[in-house]
Design an enzyme around this catalytic site. Structure first.
Site, PDB file in Angstrom:
ATOM      1  N   GLY A 228       0.718  -1.397   0.390  1.00  8.19           N
ATOM      2  CA  GLY A 228      -0.015   0.139   0.079  1.00  8.19           C
ATOM      3  C   GLY A 228       0.934   1.251   0.594  1.00  8.19           C
ATOM      4  N   CYS A 332     -11.450   3.420 -29.304  1.00  6.99           N
ATOM      5  CA  CYS A 332     -12.900   4.568 -29.662  1.00  6.99           C
ATOM      6  C   CYS A 332     -13.016   4.785 -28.654  1.00  6.99           C
ATOM      7  CB  CYS A 332     -13.564   2.860 -30.826  1.00  6.99           C
ATOM      8  SG  CYS A 332     -13.339   1.549 -30.039  1.00  6.99           S
TER       9      CYS A 332
HETATM   10  N1  LLP Z   1      -1.090  -7.293  -1.082  1.00  2.44           N
HETATM   11  C1  LLP Z   1      -2.597  -7.206  -1.060  1.00  2.44           C
HETATM   12  C2  LLP Z   1      -3.403  -8.768  -0.521  1.00  2.44           C
HETATM   13  C3  LLP Z   1      -3.095  -6.391  -2.191  1.00  2.44           C
HETATM   14  O1  LLP Z   1      -4.936  -6.718  -2.715  1.00  2.44           O
HETATM   15  C4  LLP Z   1      -2.356  -5.723  -2.815  1.00  2.44           C
HETATM   16  C5  LLP Z   1      -2.864  -4.990  -3.998  1.00  2.44           C
HETATM   17  C6  LLP Z   1      -1.451  -5.077  -2.025  1.00  2.44           C
HETATM   18  C7  LLP Z   1      -0.342  -6.223  -1.035  1.00  2.44           C
HETATM   19  C8  LLP Z   1       0.054  -4.551  -3.150  1.00  2.44           C
HETATM   20  O2  LLP Z   1      -0.309  -3.061  -2.827  1.00  2.44           O
HETATM   21  P1  LLP Z   1       1.011  -1.675  -3.101  1.00  2.44           P
HETATM   22  O3  LLP Z   1       2.049  -1.660  -2.238  1.00  2.44           O
HETATM   23  O4  LLP Z   1       1.094  -2.287  -4.732  1.00  2.44           O
HETATM   24  O5  LLP Z   1      -0.110  -0.834  -3.173  1.00  2.44           O
HETATM   25  N2  LLP Z   1      -5.014  -1.136 -10.405  1.00  2.44           N
HETATM   26  C9  LLP Z   1      -4.364  -0.243  -8.985  1.00  2.44           C
HETATM   27  C10 LLP Z   1      -3.557  -0.498  -7.819  1.00  2.44           C
HETATM   28  C11 LLP Z   1      -4.575  -2.211  -7.146  1.00  2.44           C
HETATM   29  C12 LLP Z   1      -4.249  -2.955  -5.720  1.00  2.44           C
HETATM   30  C13 LLP Z   1      -4.948  -3.971  -5.554  1.00  2.44           C
HETATM   31  N3  LLP Z   1      -4.330  -4.753  -3.970  1.00  2.44           N
HETATM   32  C14 LLP Z   1      -3.950   0.974  -9.213  1.00  2.44           C
HETATM   33  O6  LLP Z   1      -3.628   0.573 -10.463  1.00  2.44           O
HETATM   34  O7  LLP Z   1      -3.658   1.706  -9.019  1.00  2.44           O
END
Ligand code: LLP
Length: 402
Positions: A228, A332
């Protein structure tokens, strides 16, 4: 440049749209996060969902990371990248029985269980196999991560985990199950979080719950606080890995439990760019312009899906007069916009642009809409580079069809 390699040369050699990643940046950012938590037992499980191209996953493994997989497919890719099952945690709100069986048969480090129903399914599948599955219960702490609502996961209105006030009772009821071994608690409150406070409060929630479990004689060994931590897409100040560790460690230390982190974006987003040529420049009646690129929402979905901002910069300086333009793709739909109201020197068709900080949730979220083949991906390391995923062809696309 990406490290010592010219982006213009890469585009000329491999064509566009093209993802280019820097191994040096991945390495530096992984180490920064790992160093920030030094002195406290921890494991970084790279969130495969952010970018699971095999060579990227292999690079992370070589740096010492574990993997956080969110599907059976991500488990398979992690294994093929060389992670062993003990280095994989398995998360996901709707794991199918087949995926659970796969994880149990492999003996992954932990399955982060999302509900009582899932605990029950894991127990049954494990007993059928004469084994015990290691599980951590995912806690929904009802904390607002103050990120985009589509990527906030820690509010009670979100589909993830079980409410904090239900954890003790659920663990009491399931701890005696023959097929389950409770090894931890898990939480993840969202992505692109740029304030450490919600991350700290989520950690405090699982620390408090771990104490209750200990009082009940349920001895877990780790706390998984998810991923996160955000990055700066617009150049503004965001918390560093050090700030993150300084927020979490004082909260977690008293528990004595080892810490699992699941960073994705923070490690890989700033390590990637998306290269794209200008196809056309069109003037609008209101004096603004459209800069039409050969990349769009099929290559990078984040702007259309979350209104996300990415800097978009010319790879070579352009000397045209300043214009205000929407930078759009060739698809599109009007939603196919990568940047709105950008000030830039008026480009010419054939000029090359780089969409910055596109290493996370870029290539992995690409699609074939409008029958567009997936872009190629290149990994740069110092002065060397290689194609780590070749461009998809129409034959690749049609190979699955009758
Ligand atoms: N752990 C879990 C359980 C998660 O659901 C996620 C991300 C992470 C770790 C990794 O989170 P990060 O460190 O990358 O913030 N497609 C979206 C982001 C979706 C994140 C989903 N879960 C975007 O492009 O912003």
């Amino acid at each position: 440049m990406c490290e010592d390699v010219s982006l213009a040369q890469l585009a000329a050699s491999e064509g566009t749209p093209l993802y280019v990643y820097s191994a040096g940046i991945v390495t530096a950012r992984y180490r920064a996060m790992d160093d920030a938590f030094r002195g406290y037992p921890h494991a970084l499980h790279y969130a495969m969902k952010a970018n699971s191209t095999l060579s990227i996953a292999r690079l992370l493994r070589s740096l010492g990371a574990g993997a956080d997989a969110n599907s059976g497919g991500e488990i398979d890719v992690a294994l093929r990248a060389g992670f062993i099952p003990e280095q994989i945690v398995f998360t996901g709100v709707g794991k199918t029985p087949a995926e659970l069986a796969q994880a149990i048969d492999l003996g992954v480090k932990t399955i982060n269980a999302e509900s009582e129903g899932e605990l029950d399914r894991i127990d049954r599948l494990a007993r059928e196999r004469g084994t015990r599955a290691r599980v951590a219960l995912r806690v929904n702490p009802d904390i607002d991560a103050r990120s985009h609502p589509h990527i906030s996961t820690g509010l009670k209105a979100n589909k993830f985990g079980v409410p904090a006030d239900a954890v003790r009772d659920i663990c009491r009821r399931f701890a005696g199950r023959e097929g389950l071994e409770f090894t931890g608690l898990h939480t993840h409150v969202g992505s692109q979080i740029t304030d450490v406070d919600p991350l700290k409060r989520a950690a405090a929630t699982v620390v408090a719950l771990a104490k209750e479990l200990r009082d009940d004689g349920i001895a877990i060994d780790h706390l998984d606080v998810g991923g996160g931590l955000g990055v700066s897409y617009d150049g503004s100040e965001v918390p560093s890995a050090e700030d993150y560790a300084e927020a979490l460690l004082p909260v977690v230390r008293e528990s004595g439990l080892s810490l699992i982190l699941e960073p994705g974006r923070n490690i890989i987003a700033p390590a990637g760019v998306l290269l794209s040529y200008v196809v056309d420049v069109k003037d609008r009646p209101d004096g603004k312009a459209f800069v039409i690129l050969d990349a769009g929402m099929t290559e990078l979905m984040r702007p259309m899906l979350y209104g996300a901002f990415h800097r978009i910069e010319p790879v070579l300086c352009t000397s045209g007069p300043e214009i205000v333009a929407d930078i759009v793709g060739p698809l599109c739909e009007t939603s196919d916009t990568l940047g709105k109201d950008r000030r830039l020197g008026r480009p010419q068709p054939g000029d090359l642009f780089a969409v910055l900080d596109a290493g996370a949730y870029g290539a992995v979220m690409a699609s074939n809409y409008n029958r567009r083949p997936m872009p190629a991906e290149v990994l740069v390391d110092g002065g060397r580079w290689s194609v780590i995923r070749r461009r998809q062809t129409i034959d690749d696309l049609l190979a699955l069809e009758s």
